[in-house]
Design an enzyme around this catalytic site. Structure first.
Site, PDB file in Angstrom:
ATOM      1  N   LYS A   1       0.873  -1.175   0.000  1.00 32.73           N
ATOM      2  CA  LYS A   1       0.000   0.000   0.000  1.00 32.73           C
ATOM      3  C   LYS A   1       0.903   1.215   0.000  1.00 32.73           C
ATOM      4  O   LYS A   1       2.055   1.140   0.445  1.00 32.73           O
ATOM      5  CB  LYS A   1      -0.891   0.025   1.250  1.00 32.73           C
ATOM      6  CG  LYS A   1      -2.192   0.733   1.039  1.00 32.73           C
ATOM      7  CD  LYS A   1      -3.160  -0.148   0.252  1.00 32.73           C
ATOM      8  CE  LYS A   1      -4.528   0.451   0.133  1.00 32.73           C
ATOM      9  NZ  LYS A   1      -5.484  -0.556  -0.359  1.00 32.73           N
TER      10      LYS A   1
HETATM   11  P1  NAD Z   1     -12.875   7.008  -3.129  1.00 35.47           P
HETATM   12  O1  NAD Z   1     -11.881   8.052  -2.806  1.00 35.47           O
HETATM   13  O2  NAD Z   1     -13.230   6.760  -4.544  1.00 35.47           O
HETATM   14  O3  NAD Z   1     -14.234   7.290  -2.324  1.00 35.47           O
HETATM   15  C1  NAD Z   1     -14.276   7.428  -0.943  1.00 35.47           C
HETATM   16  C2  NAD Z   1     -15.682   7.866  -0.567  1.00 35.47           C
HETATM   17  O4  NAD Z   1     -15.823   7.853   0.850  1.00 35.47           O
HETATM   18  C3  NAD Z   1     -16.020   9.278  -1.032  1.00 35.47           C
HETATM   19  O5  NAD Z   1     -17.366   9.325  -1.483  1.00 35.47           O
HETATM   20  C4  NAD Z   1     -15.885  10.102   0.245  1.00 35.47           C
HETATM   21  O6  NAD Z   1     -16.682  11.257   0.239  1.00 35.47           O
HETATM   22  C5  NAD Z   1     -16.409   9.094   1.252  1.00 35.47           C
HETATM   23  N1  NAD Z   1     -16.031   9.362   2.621  1.00 35.47           N
HETATM   24  C6  NAD Z   1     -14.831   9.703   3.131  1.00 35.47           C
HETATM   25  N2  NAD Z   1     -14.921   9.866   4.463  1.00 35.47           N
HETATM   26  C7  NAD Z   1     -16.199   9.621   4.788  1.00 35.47           C
HETATM   27  C8  NAD Z   1     -16.916   9.615   5.998  1.00 35.47           C
HETATM   28  N3  NAD Z   1     -16.316   9.914   7.148  1.00 35.47           N
HETATM   29  N4  NAD Z   1     -18.247   9.306   5.966  1.00 35.47           N
HETATM   30  C9  NAD Z   1     -18.869   9.006   4.817  1.00 35.47           C
HETATM   31  N5  NAD Z   1     -18.226   8.983   3.632  1.00 35.47           N
HETATM   32  C10 NAD Z   1     -16.925   9.299   3.623  1.00 35.47           C
HETATM   33  O7  NAD Z   1     -12.333   5.658  -2.426  1.00 35.47           O
HETATM   34  P2  NAD Z   1     -12.674   4.154  -2.814  1.00 35.47           P
HETATM   35  O8  NAD Z   1     -11.673   3.703  -3.799  1.00 35.47           O
HETATM   36  O9  NAD Z   1     -14.124   4.033  -3.089  1.00 35.47           O
HETATM   37  O10 NAD Z   1     -12.305   3.429  -1.446  1.00 35.47           O
HETATM   38  C11 NAD Z   1     -13.232   3.335  -0.379  1.00 35.47           C
HETATM   39  C12 NAD Z   1     -12.772   2.216   0.555  1.00 35.47           C
HETATM   40  O11 NAD Z   1     -12.708   0.986  -0.181  1.00 35.47           O
HETATM   41  C13 NAD Z   1     -11.386   2.393   1.172  1.00 35.47           C
HETATM   42  O12 NAD Z   1     -11.374   1.782   2.442  1.00 35.47           O
HETATM   43  C14 NAD Z   1     -10.498   1.603   0.224  1.00 35.47           C
HETATM   44  O13 NAD Z   1      -9.297   1.203   0.837  1.00 35.47           O
HETATM   45  C15 NAD Z   1     -11.404   0.439  -0.063  1.00 35.47           C
HETATM   46  N6  NAD Z   1     -11.094  -0.309  -1.284  1.00 35.47           N
HETATM   47  C16 NAD Z   1     -11.051   0.307  -2.506  1.00 35.47           C
HETATM   48  C17 NAD Z   1     -10.808  -0.451  -3.640  1.00 35.47           C
HETATM   49  C18 NAD Z   1     -10.829   0.152  -5.031  1.00 35.47           C
HETATM   50  O14 NAD Z   1     -10.741  -0.617  -5.997  1.00 35.47           O
HETATM   51  N7  NAD Z   1     -10.954   1.442  -5.186  1.00 35.47           N
HETATM   52  C19 NAD Z   1     -10.563  -1.828  -3.540  1.00 35.47           C
HETATM   53  C20 NAD Z   1     -10.626  -2.428  -2.276  1.00 35.47           C
HETATM   54  C21 NAD Z   1     -10.905  -1.650  -1.164  1.00 35.47           C
END
Ligand code: NAD
Length: 420
Positions: free
Chosen positions: A107
């Site tokens: 990461k």
């Molecule tokens: P992103 O940046 O695309 O979106 C994050 C979202 O969370 C945004 O809508 C933001 O406004 C919202 N957010 C942030 N803080 C918040 C809060 N306190 N309350 C409510 N909403 C809040 O990120 P993502 O890629 O969608 O990742 C989200 C989660 O999924 C993370 O934990 C990431 O590690 C995990 N993840 C992502 C992927 C991927 O392929 N992108 C894969 C596996 C896991």
């Protein structure tokens, strides 16, 4: 004593210790499994638009290189620290091993707020970060992907920066790229599609019908948005709650997800979409629903709200949304609460990233249907393995999933031995 600290790292370490106890792993073997192989911290200086120079802090943690290159997302977020990055790398290791992918976990990211940077500044941060990482990454060493605050444009800049250094196009250095430059079909929605597929499997286990069920999704970025769209438009669940970091909305009759997605694409955030449906973000996760999907940040289900959750299925789209303290409370509720733990639930992202890397290495590209079919095959096998293991060992789904992952990494280390 280690370099890594903070609540997220402590959470990963505590979860590991519980599973290591369950697997009776000897004490002297544990640090070799838990502690990262490499941790890199870099300074990322850029010229701001106003002419000043600003230095951001960047990190990359590569957890283990036993089974292949490391693989993991890149996070741009203001409070990022090396303890959080190490925890996320460790979870990636168990996740990849659980899904049977030939990777260790990694990461990385930059402590910055991408929403406050101009496009030019963001490009400068992205390219300089990759430039600093070039000695430590490579298609057979460490392959980056998107995570919070990054997207396919970030991956395109990473790929271009690395390729300019090499002198030829190296698509396989990152995944989550645009399809036009070697990305795979189906990657952008892969994590959400995986979450939705596993929700369908969990509904079957709970003998619930999708069309009779409601869902609440926290986070409306890559994962939350695609999950909500698939749950609502393809599976027929009524999505009653959606939030992002700016606002939370709830309507018992169901929210128009496609319309909200269009609003968020146009405005960048959900704030302002409606005043009527707006609800208190602090109590959002405890609103009644059948399926709750935390898909934003870690540590949102805690000792304080775990007992109040009113869902039947908790599908963890985010990494680390549930603290160990909350887990101890949820463990008492295994009769009325079905948990799909994060390292299983959101593994669709890294599985399709693996497909992208394989296609790039072979220069042979698959149809979207092939990507979806292969994704579902792996997810179904993994889901069944976790459910069976939990039954046999009489442990929670989280302990079962983590135990399978840790066992596979441990086996690899045992076969390879300790060099020299
Ligand atoms: P992103 O940046 O695309 O979106 C994050 C979202 O969370 C945004 O809508 C933001 O406004 C919202 N957010 C942030 N803080 C918040 C809060 N306190 N309350 C409510 N909403 C809040 O990120 P993502 O890629 O969608 O990742 C989200 C989660 O999924 C993370 O934990 C990431 O590690 C995990 N993840 C992502 C992927 C991927 O392929 N992108 C894969 C596996 C896991």
């Amino acid at each position: 004593m280690t370099l890594f600290s903070g609540p997220v790292f402590e959470m990963a370490a505590e979860q590991f210790a519980a599973v290591a106890d369950h697997l009776s792993i000897p004490e002297d073997e544990r640090p070799r499994l838990l502690l990262p192989k490499r941790a890199i911290a870099v300074s990322v200086p850029i010229h701001k638009d106003d002419g000043r120079t600003h230095v951001f802090q960047g990190y990359r943690v590569q957890h283990h290189l036993t089974l292949g290159p490391t693989k993991g997302g890149t996070r741009f977020s203001p409070d990022l620290n090396i303890g959080e990055v190490a925890a996320l790398a460790i979870w990636m290791s168990w996740k990849c091993a659980l899904a049977g992918l030939p990777y260790g976990g990694a990461k990385g990211g930059v402590a910055c707020d991408p929403l406050t940077l101009s496009r030019r500044e963001l490009e400068a941060v992205t390219r300089r970060y990759m430039q600093e990482m070039i000695p430590f990454v490579g298609p057979q060493i460490d392959v980056m992907a998107p995570d919070m605050g990054t997207n396919e444009q970030t991956m395109a800049w990473f790929m271009d920066t690395y390729s300019m250094h090499q002198g030829n196009a190296v698509a396989e250095i990152v995944t989550g790229k645009p399809v036009a430059m070697g990305g795979t079909l189906g990657r952008s929605e892969a994590t959400g599609r995986g979450v939705a597929f596993l929700v369908a499997e969990a509904l079957k286990c709970c003998q619930l019908s999708a069309s009779q069920c409601t869902a609440i999704v926290q986070g409306f970025g890559n994962v939350g948005r695609s999950t909500a769209l698939i749950l609502s438009n393809e599976m027929g669940l009524r999505v009653t709650g959606i939030s992002d970091h700016t606002a939370a909305f709830y309507d018992a009759k169901g929210l128009p997800i496609s319309q909200m997605a269009a609003y968020a694409t146009q405005h960048g955030v959900l704030k302002g979409w409606s005043t009527e449906a707006e609800t208190d973000p602090d109590t959002f996760l405890t609103l009644p629903c059948d399926v709750l999907v935390p898909a934003a940040v870690e540590r949102v289900i805690t000792g304080k709200n775990a007992a109040q959750l009113r869902c039947r299925i908790l599908a963890e789209g985010a990494n680390g949304p549930t603290t160990p303290e909350a887990d101890r409370i949820l463990d008492q509720r295994s009769n009325d609460l079905f948990i799909v733990p994060d390292i299983l639930c959101n593994s669709g992202g890294v599985i399709v990233s693996y497909f992208e890397w394989v296609q790039d290495l072979q220069r042979l590209f698959w149809t979207e249907q092939e990507v979806r079919d292969r994704l579902q095959t792996i997810l179904k096998t993994t889901f069944n393995a976790v459910i069976n293991r939990a039954k046999v060992d009489q442990v929670s789904h989280r302990v079962a999933a983590t135990a399978i992952g840790i066992e596979r990494v441990r086996m690899g280390k045992q076969w390879r031995g300790l060099f020299p």
